[in-house]
Motif scaffolding. Structure first.
Motif, short mmCIF file in Angstrom:
data_model
loop_
_atom_site.label_atom_id
_atom_site.label_comp_id
_atom_site.label_asym_id
_atom_site.label_seq_id
_atom_site.Cartn_x
_atom_site.Cartn_y
_atom_site.Cartn_z
N ALA A 23 0.83 -1.20 0.00
CA ALA A 23 0.00 0.00 0.00
C ALA A 23 0.87 1.26 0.00
O ALA A 23 0.57 2.24 -0.68
CB ALA A 23 -0.94 0.00 1.20
N ARG A 24 1.96 1.21 0.75
CA ARG A 24 2.86 2.37 0.80
C ARG A 24 3.54 2.58 -0.55
O ARG A 24 3.70 3.71 -1.01
CB ARG A 24 3.89 2.17 1.91
N HIS A 27 1.08 4.09 -2.86
CA HIS A 27 0.95 5.52 -2.61
C HIS A 27 2.09 6.28 -3.28
O HIS A 27 1.87 7.32 -3.92
CB HIS A 27 0.93 5.78 -1.09
N GLY A 30 1.55 6.54 -6.93
CA GLY A 30 0.57 7.58 -7.21
C GLY A 30 1.21 8.95 -7.21
O GLY A 30 0.90 9.80 -8.06
N LEU A 31 2.11 9.19 -6.26
CA LEU A 31 2.82 10.48 -6.21
C LEU A 31 3.69 10.66 -7.46
O LEU A 31 3.77 11.76 -8.00
CB LEU A 31 3.68 10.55 -4.94
N ASP A 39 7.97 14.28 -2.86
CA ASP A 39 7.11 13.56 -1.92
C ASP A 39 7.28 12.05 -2.08
O ASP A 39 7.32 11.31 -1.09
CB ASP A 39 5.64 13.94 -2.13
N ALA A 40 7.41 11.59 -3.32
CA ALA A 40 7.61 10.16 -3.57
C ALA A 40 8.94 9.70 -2.99
O ALA A 40 9.02 8.62 -2.39
CB ALA A 40 7.55 9.87 -5.07
N GLU A 43 8.54 9.26 0.72
CA GLU A 43 7.77 8.05 1.01
C GLU A 43 8.61 6.80 0.80
O GLU A 43 8.66 5.90 1.64
CB GLU A 43 6.52 8.00 0.13
#
Length: 142
Positions: A23-24, A27, A30-31, A39-40, A43
């Motif tokens: 899931a992380r 995410h 998606g970034l 941001d990616a 993460e």
């Protein structure tokens, strides 16, 4: 008046459920699609200490490399991440192609050719590798 009851002892709060790595990573992907590379990167770097399998580590390092390669000042870091993926899995086509691209951009033709030839050992008909190799090869003399 009746006896007063002591308040029930509250159980310690359970830690929040861990978010699965998948899931992380999703995410972070998606970034990346939103072109929010910084941001990616944040993460993905937070995920690295939690990876549990070689495949997870390769995916996170590959995505991280894609992001850092967007910044010309971080080419070396991207190269290191891709080299780590290919050390762990010498047949990782996407990492080899990106690594060839990095080498080509740095003028390291022989290294780029080597990475592309490695792709062709995995997939002899890989059109991208064949085309890139043709571009790198000097024209025949004569």
């Amino acid at each position: 008046a009746g006896p007063t009851e002591a308040p029930a002892a509250s159980a310690p709060a359970a830690p929040p459920p861990a978010v699965p790595i998948e899931a992380r990573v999703g995410h972070a992907q998606g970034l990346i699609k939103q072109e929010k590379y910084w941001d990616a990167i944040q993460e993905l770097e937070s995920i690295l200490p939690d990876v549990q399998t070689s495949a997870q580590r390769q995916l996170v390092n590959l995505l991280l490399a894609r992001c850092v390669l967007k910044n010309p000042k971080w080419q070396h870091r991207g190269e290191e991440l891709l080299a780590e993926v290919t050390r762990e899995n010498p047949r990782h086509v996407e990492a080899l192609l990106l690594l060839a691209h990095v080498y080509r951009g740095k003028g390291l033709r022989i290294r780029a050719e080597r990475a592309l030839r490695q792709v062709l050992t995995v997939d002899p008909a890989h059109e991208g590798a064949l085309a890139a190799l043709a571009e790198l090869s000097p024209p025949p003399e004569g």
